[in-house]
Enzyme design. Structure first.
Site, PDB file in Angstrom:
ATOM      1  N   GLU A 159       0.835  -1.205   0.000  1.00 55.63           N
ATOM      2  CA  GLU A 159       0.000   0.000   0.000  1.00 55.63           C
ATOM      3  C   GLU A 159       0.870   1.256   0.000  1.00 55.63           C
ATOM      4  OE1 GLU A 159      -3.331  -0.527   2.549  1.00 55.63           O
ATOM      5  OE2 GLU A 159      -3.962   1.558   2.442  1.00 55.63           O
ATOM      6  N   GLU A 162       2.109   1.626  -3.403  1.00 48.96           N
ATOM      7  CA  GLU A 162       1.001   2.090  -4.252  1.00 48.96           C
ATOM      8  C   GLU A 162       0.792   3.597  -4.084  1.00 48.96           C
ATOM      9  OE1 GLU A 162      -2.718   0.120  -3.409  1.00 48.96           O
ATOM     10  OE2 GLU A 162      -3.815   1.356  -4.851  1.00 48.96           O
ATOM     11  N   CYS A 179      -8.224  -1.637   4.396  1.00 50.73           N
ATOM     12  CA  CYS A 179      -8.083  -2.734   5.372  1.00 50.73           C
ATOM     13  C   CYS A 179      -9.409  -3.105   6.004  1.00 50.73           C
ATOM     14  CB  CYS A 179      -7.154  -2.337   6.509  1.00 50.73           C
ATOM     15  SG  CYS A 179      -5.594  -1.724   5.953  1.00 50.73           S
ATOM     16  N   SER A 199      -7.456   1.942  -2.082  1.00 48.80           N
ATOM     17  CA  SER A 199      -6.213   1.247  -2.418  1.00 48.80           C
ATOM     18  C   SER A 199      -6.557  -0.140  -2.955  1.00 48.80           C
ATOM     19  CB  SER A 199      -5.361   1.110  -1.152  1.00 48.80           C
ATOM     20  OG  SER A 199      -4.381   0.115  -1.336  1.00 48.80           O
ATOM     21  N   LYS A 238     -15.175  -9.522   8.833  1.00 47.88           N
ATOM     22  CA  LYS A 238     -14.072 -10.237   8.180  1.00 47.88           C
ATOM     23  C   LYS A 238     -14.531 -11.556   7.565  1.00 47.88           C
ATOM     24  CE  LYS A 238     -10.526  -7.527   8.411  1.00 47.88           C
ATOM     25  NZ  LYS A 238      -9.699  -7.165   7.230  1.00 47.88           N
ATOM     26  N   GLU A 241     -15.737 -10.531   4.239  1.00 43.02           N
ATOM     27  CA  GLU A 241     -14.595 -10.236   3.360  1.00 43.02           C
ATOM     28  C   GLU A 241     -13.978 -11.531   2.825  1.00 43.02           C
ATOM     29  OE1 GLU A 241     -10.677  -9.034   5.064  1.00 43.02           O
ATOM     30  OE2 GLU A 241     -10.927  -7.236   3.870  1.00 43.02           O
ATOM     31  N   GLU A 246     -13.700 -12.377  -4.934  1.00 39.08           N
ATOM     32  CA  GLU A 246     -12.381 -11.838  -5.311  1.00 39.08           C
ATOM     33  C   GLU A 246     -11.265 -12.395  -4.439  1.00 39.08           C
ATOM     34  OE1 GLU A 246     -14.906 -10.106  -4.232  1.00 39.08           O
ATOM     35  OE2 GLU A 246     -15.505  -8.558  -5.672  1.00 39.08           O
ATOM     36  N   CYS A 384      -9.962  -1.056  15.211  1.00 42.90           N
ATOM     37  CA  CYS A 384     -10.295  -2.477  15.403  1.00 42.90           C
ATOM     38  C   CYS A 384     -10.299  -2.926  16.861  1.00 42.90           C
ATOM     39  CB  CYS A 384      -9.327  -3.359  14.622  1.00 42.90           C
ATOM     40  SG  CYS A 384      -9.054  -2.804  12.939  1.00 42.90           S
TER      41      CYS A 384
END
Lengths: 459, 193
Positions: A159, A162, A179, A199, A238, A241, A246, A384
C-alpha cells in the site's frame, strides 16, 4: 450469507442499536422487534456490542437458553448471556477442520485480538496477551500459528508503494485505505463512483491468507489444497470479506473461515485450556513475524502511522526522524495532518467511526479534498480494538476505559518490539527476496491486490 | 435532614427505551464477588439474575423494582424471616429463602421473582436433592455499593432516579405554598374570609 442477525423472539425494540448503527440499517417501530436492511448493513457488529436484550430465565423460561445456544450452533460449554443481536458463529467449521486429519490448519490473528482476549478470562481491560494467545492457538491444535500482523507488514509494503506510485505518477488521489471490510462495503454500496480511490491492496487478513496458501505451502512443503486457513478477528465483517469471490487468488478461498475474539475465547474454554496457566510463546516464523508498525493497525491512525514510517524511507531513502508520529494519533472522528516527506508535504486524513465519513465523502465530491494524498478510514468507534467481535462489555459505562486501555496496550506493544517498521521486518525482506520479488510486482499483483464491485473489469 | 421514608428507584416510562442495560448492570454489580463476574460478557458463567424487571408494553416500557415499602408485605409474609428491613432497605437473605413464593404473592407490584441461586459459579443445591435451588430476587438498592444503585448509573437514557418521596413532597409543598401566596395576595376579598 447472513453475518449479523437480530432474534425476533428476543428483541424488545429498544432501538439502542440503531443509535450506534453507522448506516441506519436497523428498521422497526419502537417496542417491536427490529430487522436489518441487508442492503445497507456493513456488518460492523456494533449492534452486537450494544444489544442488552438477553435470553432471560425470568422472561423466556429455563429452557430458552439452551434452545437459543443450540440454534446458533454455539459450544455447549458456553454459559454467558446470549443477546437478541448476534453474529453468526462458525466455530463448528473450525472444529471440523481441526479434527480432519487431511487438513493442515494454519491460523492468523489480527493485531487487536491480543489487546482484548484476556478480558474474557477476567483480566483487566486492555491486558496485552500476545504470548498467551500464541500458546492457546498451539494448544488448540493448529499446525502453524501464524499472524495477520505479518500480513499487515506486507500490506504496508504494497500500500505504501502504491501510494508513492500514485503520488509520483499522478494517479487518483486521495487514496483511501482498504483494510476495513465494512468501509469497503460502504464505498461499494453507497459511493460506487468513488471506489477507485480505494487502495487496490488487500487487507492484512487476505494478504496473509493468500500468502499462507502459496508461500506457506512452499515453506511447509504442504500441498495448497490441504491447507485450511482460520482467522481470528476483532471484526464481524471479516467473515464476509473472506467469502468475497475476489478473495480466492491462491486457487481456492484464501481464508476459509473466521472466528471473532469472543468466539476464540469460547473455543479455548470449550477445550478446557487453562488460559491463566498458559506460558508466553511466540508466533511461528516466518509468517508470524511482525513489527511494531503492524501491531498498531488495530487502533485508529495506526495504518497511517505504519505507512508513514515506511513510506518516508522509501521516498527519501532516509529513516523517519521520529518513529512515533503523534500528529496522526488521537480519537477525533476526522483529523488531518501535514507530514513533511523530503520535498513533499504529505497531506493525510484519518476517519474513525463510519458515521463520521459521510461529510468527508461530500467534501471529496465537492473537490475540496483534491490536495489530500492519503486517507485512512475505520468503521468502528476507535479502530479495530473497538471492533464488533471484541469482548463485549456488560455495562457501557466501562466502554471508554476499554477503548483507552486497549489502545494504550497497542502503543506500548509497538514500543517494546525490536523492529518497528514494516520494511525492516526480516521475514518480510525474505518474502520479497525469495517469493514476491518486489512490491507491486507480478506475483504481488496476482495475490495481494484486488478490484472493487462496480468496476467493469471486476471478475 | 434525613428523609422520613425509605428511598426507591423509579423509572420514567417516557425516557425508558426498554433496553435492559439496567438489568445487566444490576446483575453485574451483584455478582462480582459471588460469581466472579468481571466486566465483559465472556466472564459470566451463571444465568443472568437481575433484581429489577424491565416490562415492555405496546407503546412504553419501564423497569419494575421494589419500592421498599414502609410496611413491606413481602417481609410480613415471609415465614423464614428471610426478608428484613433496615435503614429503609428491604433485603432478602437468599440463604434462608425456601422458594415458597409467599413474597411473590404478597408484592402488589411483581417486584420479586424467584431466580436460580448460584454461588462461586455453581448452582447451590437444594437441601435434599442435587437440583439447584431458587431464591427470591428483588432490588436491594445496591446497599453495599457506595456509588449507589448500578441501574441508575447504567441507564443510557437517564430514565432511572433514586426517588425520595418525602423530599419531593416537601419540595412540592413549598412550590404550592409560594404559588398560593402570590395568588392569595392578588385576591383582596380573600383577606376578609
Amino acid at each position: 450469507m447472513t453475518i449479523i442477525a437480530i432474534d425476533q423472539n428476543l428483541c424488545t425494540g429498544c432501538k439502542e442499536c440503531s443509535k450506534v448503527c453507522p448506516t441506519l440499517a436497523i428498521e422497526g417501530y419502537p417496542h417491536q422487534p427490529q430487522t436489518i436492511a441487508e442492503s445497507r448493513c456493513v456488518m460492523c457488529g456494533q449492534c452486537v456490542q450494544k444489544c442488552k436484550s438477553y435470553v432471560s430465565v425470568a422472561e423466556h423460561g429455563a429452557e430458552a437458553y439452551e434452545r437459543v445456544r443450540s440454534e446458533r450452533g454455539l459450544p455447549e460449554s458456553v454459559k454467558e448471556p446470549l443477546f437478541a443481536a448476534y453474529n453468526v458463529c462458525r466455530l463448528n467449521e473450525v472444529k471440523a477442520a481441526l479434527a480432519d486429519p487431511d487438513k493442515f490448519t494454519l491460523v492468523q490473528c489480527a493485531p487487536a485480538v491480543r489487546m482484548a482476549i484476556a478480558e474474557d478470562f477476567g483480566y483487566p481491560l486492555g491486558t496485552l496477551a500476545a504470548g498467551k494467545l500464541a500458546a492457546a492457538l498451539r494448544r488448540i491444535g493448529f499446525n502453524k500459528v501464524y499472524d495477520a500482523n505479518f500480513g499487515a507488514d506486507v500490506t504496508i509494503m504494497e500500500e505504501g508503494s502504491e501510494l508513492i506510485d500514485r503520488v509520483t505518477n499522478k494517479g487518483l488521489l486521495p487514496m483511501f485505505t482498504s483494510c476495513c471490510p465494512a468501509w469497503v462495503r460502504y464505498v461499494e454500496t453507497k459511493h460506487p463512483d468513488l471506489r477507485n480511490h480505494l487502495s487496490s491492496t488487500k487487507s492484512p487478513q487476505q494478504i496473509e491468507g493468500a500468502l499462507m496458501k502459496t508461500y506457506g505451502a512452499k515453506i511447509t512443503k504442504t500441498p495448497a489444497e490441504k491447507i485450511y486457513v482460520v482467522s481470528v478477528m476483532p471484526c464481524t465483517c471479516k467473515q464476509f470479506e473472506s467469502s468475497r469471490p475476489e478473495m480466492s487468488d491462491s486457487g481456492g478461498r484464501d481464508v476459509d473461515v473466521v472466528m471473532t475474539t469472543r468466539e476464540l475465547a469460547w473455543l479455548i474454554k470449550d477445550l478446557g485450556i487453562d488460559f491463566a496457566a498458559l506460558p508466553d510463546e511466540g508466533f511461528d516464523k516466518p509468517l508470524g513475524d511482525y513489527s511494531g508498525a503492524a501491531g498498531i493497525f488495530g487502533v485508529t491512525g495506526g495504518v497511517m502511522e505504519a505507512a508513514l514510517r515506511t513510506g518516508y524511507e522509501l521516498l527519501t531513502g532516509e529513516a523517519i526522524p521520529a518513529v512515533d508520529i503523534a500528529a496522526v494519533r488521537g480519537t477525533d472522528g476526522f483529523r488531518t495532518a501535514e507530514v513533511p516527506v523530503g520535498q513533499l508535504k504529505l497531506k493525510v486524513g484519518i476517519v474513525t467511526g463510519l458515521k463520521n465519513v459521510e461529510p468527508v465523502m461530500e467534501e471529496l465530491k465537492a473537490g475540496r479534498l483534491n490536495d489530500y494524498h492519503f486517507i485512512e478510514v475505520m468503521t468502528c468507534p476507535e479502530g479495530c480494538v473497538t471492533g464488533g467481535g471484541q469482548p463485549k462489555l456488560l455495562v457501557d459505562l466501562d466502554l471508554p476505559e476499554a477503548y483507552r486501555a486497549r489502545a494504550a496496550a497497542t502503543y506500548s506493544h509497538d514500543k517494546e518490539l525490536p523492529v518497528r517498521k514494516s520494511h525492516e521486518n526480516p521475514s518480510v525482506k525474505k518474502l520479497y527476496d525469495d517469493f514476491l520479488k518486489k512490491p507491486l510486482g507480478k506475483e504481488s499483483h496476482k495475490l495481494l491486490h484486488t478490484t472493487y464491485a462496480g468496476d467493469p473489469k471486476h471478475h | 435532614m434525613p428523609s422520613e421514608f425509605g428511598l426507591f428507584v423509579s423509572a420514567d416510562p417516557g425516557k425508558c427505551s426498554g433496553c435492559k442495560a439496567c438489568e445487566l448492570a444490576c446483575f453485574q454489580s451483584h455478582h462480582v464477588k459471588r460469581n466472579k463476574v468481571g466486566l465483559t460478557v465472556g466472564t459470566v458463567a451463571v444465568p443472568v439474575t437481575p433484581k429489577l424487571y424491565v416490562t415492555v408494553m405496546e407503546t412504553a416500557s419501564m423497569p419494575i423494582q421494589c419500592k421498599h415499602c414502609e410496611n413491606a408485605p413481602c417481609k410480613a409474609v415471609c415465614k423464614q424471616f428471610a426478608i428484613s428491613r433496615a435503614d429503609g432497605v428491604v433485603i432478602v437473605d437468599e440463604k434462608k429463602c425456601i422458594g415458597c413464593k409467599d413474597c411473590l404473592m404478597a408484592c402488589p407490584f411483581g417486584a420479586v421473582s424467584l431466580l436460580p441461586y448460584f454461588v462461586d459459579g455453581r448452582p447451590v443445591p437444594q437441601a435434599d436433592s442435587d437440583e439447584g435451588k431458587v431464591a427470591a430476587a428483588k432490588c436491594d438498592l445496591c446497599f453495599e455499593d457506595t456509588a449507589g444503585p448500578a441501574c441508575v448509573r447504567a441507564c443510557p437514557n437517564e430514565a432511572l432516579h433514586l426517588t425520595d418521596v418525602d423530599a419531593d413532597r416537601k419540595r412540592k409543598n413549598i412550590a404550592a405554598a409560594e404559588a398560593l401566596a402570590v395568588i392569595n395576595a392578588g385576591v383582596p376579598e380573600r383577606g376578609l374570609l
